[in-house]
Design a protein around this motif. Structure first.
Motif, mmCIF file in Angstrom:
data_model
loop_
_atom_site.group_PDB
_atom_site.id
_atom_site.type_symbol
_atom_site.label_atom_id
_atom_site.label_comp_id
_atom_site.label_asym_id
_atom_site.label_seq_id
_atom_site.Cartn_x
_atom_site.Cartn_y
_atom_site.Cartn_z
ATOM 1 N N THR A 181 -11.249 2.077 -3.356
ATOM 2 C CA THR A 181 -10.957 2.502 -1.976
ATOM 3 C C THR A 181 -12.225 3.014 -1.305
ATOM 4 O OG1 THR A 181 -8.720 3.104 -2.644
ATOM 5 C CG2 THR A 181 -9.485 3.999 -0.565
ATOM 6 N N LYS A 182 -12.975 3.824 -2.046
ATOM 7 C CA LYS A 182 -14.233 4.372 -1.522
ATOM 8 C C LYS A 182 -15.268 3.266 -1.338
ATOM 9 C CE LYS A 182 -17.338 8.253 -2.435
ATOM 10 N NZ LYS A 182 -17.710 9.302 -3.398
ATOM 11 N N LEU A 183 -15.364 2.371 -2.325
ATOM 12 C CA LEU A 183 -16.350 1.291 -2.309
ATOM 13 C C LEU A 183 -16.162 0.365 -1.105
ATOM 14 C CD1 LEU A 183 -18.641 0.018 -4.050
ATOM 15 C CD2 LEU A 183 -16.875 -1.323 -5.194
ATOM 16 N N TRP A 184 -14.918 0.051 -0.787
ATOM 17 C CA TRP A 184 -14.612 -0.921 0.273
ATOM 18 C C TRP A 184 -14.102 -0.267 1.558
ATOM 19 C CZ3 TRP A 184 -15.487 -6.147 0.242
ATOM 20 C CH2 TRP A 184 -15.879 -6.706 -0.975
ATOM 21 N N ASN A 185 -14.042 1.082 1.559
ATOM 22 C CA ASN A 185 -13.458 1.789 2.705
ATOM 23 C C ASN A 185 -12.057 1.235 3.013
ATOM 24 O OD1 ASN A 185 -13.385 3.688 4.739
ATOM 25 N ND2 ASN A 185 -14.309 2.330 6.269
ATOM 26 N N ALA A 186 -11.274 1.084 1.944
ATOM 27 C CA ALA A 186 -9.955 0.455 2.044
ATOM 28 C C ALA A 186 -8.855 1.493 2.262
ATOM 29 C CB ALA A 186 -9.677 -0.333 0.768
ATOM 30 N N THR A 187 -7.663 0.997 2.518
ATOM 31 C CA THR A 187 -6.478 1.832 2.725
ATOM 32 C C THR A 187 -5.511 1.644 1.561
ATOM 33 O OG1 THR A 187 -6.670 1.545 5.112
ATOM 34 C CG2 THR A 187 -4.556 2.303 4.300
ATOM 35 N N ILE A 188 -4.952 2.770 1.077
ATOM 36 C CA ILE A 188 -3.935 2.704 0.026
ATOM 37 C C ILE A 188 -2.559 2.866 0.663
ATOM 38 C CG2 ILE A 188 -3.066 3.741 -2.115
ATOM 39 C CD1 ILE A 188 -5.902 5.048 -2.401
ATOM 40 N N GLN A 189 -1.675 1.920 0.418
ATOM 41 C CA GLN A 189 -0.288 2.049 0.860
ATOM 42 C C GLN A 189 0.571 2.368 -0.357
ATOM 43 O OE1 GLN A 189 1.199 -1.149 3.290
ATOM 44 N NE2 GLN A 189 -0.547 -1.100 4.682
ATOM 45 N N VAL A 190 1.017 3.623 -0.448
ATOM 46 C CA VAL A 190 1.902 4.051 -1.535
ATOM 47 C C VAL A 190 3.328 3.704 -1.128
ATOM 48 C CG1 VAL A 190 2.740 6.003 -2.899
ATOM 49 C CG2 VAL A 190 0.344 5.951 -2.135
ATOM 50 N N ILE A 191 4.006 2.859 -1.933
ATOM 51 C CA ILE A 191 5.376 2.499 -1.558
ATOM 52 C C ILE A 191 6.363 3.035 -2.596
ATOM 53 C CG2 ILE A 191 4.808 0.500 -0.116
ATOM 54 C CD1 ILE A 191 5.460 -1.319 -2.467
ATOM 55 N N HIS A 192 7.326 3.790 -2.094
ATOM 56 C CA HIS A 192 8.392 4.312 -2.942
ATOM 57 C C HIS A 192 9.470 3.237 -3.044
ATOM 58 C CE1 HIS A 192 11.873 7.407 -3.500
ATOM 59 N NE2 HIS A 192 11.564 6.778 -4.619
ATOM 60 N N VAL A 193 9.605 2.665 -4.236
ATOM 61 C CA VAL A 193 10.580 1.594 -4.454
ATOM 62 C C VAL A 193 11.847 2.208 -5.029
ATOM 63 C CG1 VAL A 193 11.000 -0.636 -5.558
ATOM 64 C CG2 VAL A 193 8.669 0.034 -4.986
ATOM 65 N N ALA A 194 12.950 2.082 -4.298
ATOM 66 C CA ALA A 194 14.193 2.725 -4.742
ATOM 67 C C ALA A 194 15.399 2.130 -4.029
ATOM 68 C CB ALA A 194 14.123 4.232 -4.470
ATOM 69 N N VAL A 195 16.601 2.483 -4.553
ATOM 70 C CA VAL A 195 17.853 2.116 -3.872
ATOM 71 C C VAL A 195 18.114 3.139 -2.770
ATOM 72 C CG1 VAL A 195 20.334 1.765 -4.158
ATOM 73 C CG2 VAL A 195 18.764 1.052 -5.959
ATOM 74 N N GLU A 196 17.886 4.411 -3.103
ATOM 75 C CA GLU A 196 17.981 5.463 -2.081
ATOM 76 C C GLU A 196 16.758 6.361 -2.182
ATOM 77 O OE1 GLU A 196 20.669 8.770 -4.337
ATOM 78 O OE2 GLU A 196 21.772 7.197 -3.263
ATOM 79 N N PHE A 197 16.430 7.039 -1.108
ATOM 80 C CA PHE A 197 15.128 7.713 -1.019
ATOM 81 C C PHE A 197 15.223 9.236 -1.021
ATOM 82 C CE2 PHE A 197 14.708 3.475 0.776
ATOM 83 C CZ PHE A 197 13.707 2.972 -0.039
ATOM 84 N N ILE A 198 16.311 9.762 -1.595
ATOM 85 C CA ILE A 198 16.436 11.217 -1.737
ATOM 86 C C ILE A 198 15.740 11.595 -3.034
ATOM 87 C CG2 ILE A 198 18.037 13.156 -1.970
ATOM 88 C CD1 ILE A 198 20.124 11.150 -0.601
ATOM 89 N N LEU A 199 14.684 12.402 -2.960
ATOM 90 C CA LEU A 199 13.899 12.765 -4.141
ATOM 91 C C LEU A 199 14.494 13.983 -4.835
ATOM 92 C CD1 LEU A 199 10.236 12.448 -2.776
ATOM 93 C CD2 LEU A 199 11.630 10.687 -3.851
ATOM 94 N N ASN A 200 14.539 13.950 -6.180
ATOM 95 C CA ASN A 200 14.917 15.162 -6.912
ATOM 96 C C ASN A 200 13.692 16.063 -7.053
ATOM 97 O OD1 ASN A 200 13.357 14.238 -9.133
ATOM 98 N ND2 ASN A 200 15.131 13.174 -10.029
#
Length: 283
Positions: A181-200
């Motif tokens: 990311t630093k080397l290429w000045n890139a963007t990280i897209q963190v994707i939460h993969v789930a059926v529902e998105f309520i976090l414990n």
């Protein structure tokens, strides 16, 4: 600091493509590239004890062919790859691919393995794909970049990092992502993969730790629902977001596989249309 990158080759176009991808991805980094060819002895043992002389001739022939082909690679790179940051070393071993890679990872202090995998078409998937998966299973503590057939790497703008937040990511595990990311000045897209998105509570804590680890880098958080097939959902997201790299931690029997019995790592290694960076796993 010099980076040691291992490049296994079977002298195919696909293996060449993996080499070129590694050279472009790390063009601005001081690297030693270790180009490895392993010729597997197992198949030859079927000749049995009766014909040791013939076995010796076959071994000699394989060793000679490996040396000649590796010399051609070295010669080509010397003439056509003029980058003062890069140096090359060739290694030929009579061993299984995963055995040779595991040994060199230790003795040569390897930081990253870059290898090709054929598209998922019949026998090619069984042969080359099984080698890739064996290496992924054997080398848990080293990053492995799997490059799909015919992929033409140009620039690293976006990395996609799927997670379910069920585990904590250590700093060293994320190092390959943050470095690139630093080397290429890139963007990280963190994707939460789930059926529902309520976090414990555990998932919330892990999300917070991940955000702390990525502080100072260009990242964003996203949600990705799936219906039945995680690998397909991730691939579709990668295609739609025009991402250049997919990154995953390959911990055993992960959350997704326990819940829906889908071998996510294996499917993504075979079917991804962009390179996949499998991150090291904490022991």
């Amino acid at each position: 600091m010099m980076k040691n990158i291992l490049l296994p080759t079977d002298f195919s176009d696909n293996a060449w493509n993996a080499i070129f991808t590694a050279l472009k991805l790390y063009a601005d980094v001081k690297c030693t590239f270790l180009i490895l060819h392993a010729y597997e002895p197992k198949a030859l043992n079927m000749l049995g004890q009766k014909n040791q002389q013939r076995l010796g001739i076959i071994y000699d022939s394989l060793a000679l062919n490996a040396a000649q082909e590796l010399e051609k690679i070295l010669s080509y790179l010397s003439e056509n790859h003029n980058n003062p940051n890069h140096r090359f070393e060739t290694i030929s071993k009579s061993d299984t691919l995963e055995g040779a890679v595991k040994e060199l990872a230790s003795t040569k202090d390897v930081d990253l393995v870059v290898m090709g995998t054929q598209g998922a078409t019949g026998a090619k998937e069984i042969f080359l794909g099984s080698n890739t998966v064996k290496v992924l299973k054997q080398l848990n503590n080293i990053s492995i970049l799997v490059v799909p057939k015919d992929y033409n790497f140009q620039k690293l703008k976006t990395l996609v990092f799927p997670t379910d937040y069920t585990r904590k990511y250590e700093k060293f595990e994320l190092l390959p992502i943050t470095e690139l990311t630093k080397l290429w000045n890139a963007t990280i897209q963190v994707i939460h993969v789930a059926v529902e998105f309520i976090l414990n509570d555990v998932q919330e804590a892990n999300q917070k730790i991940l955000e702390e680890r990525l502080a100072g880098y260009n990242y964003s958080l996203h949600e990705l629902g799936f219906e039945g097939n995680i690998a397909q959902s991730v691939e579709q997201y990668v295609a739609e977001s025009r991402a250049d790299l997919l990154t995953m931690v390959r911990y055993h029997h992960n959350f997704w596989e326990r819940i829906i019995n889908e071998p996510v790592i294996k499917k993504i290694a075979f079917h991804s249309t962009v390179p996949v960076l499998f991150l090291p796993e904490q022991s």
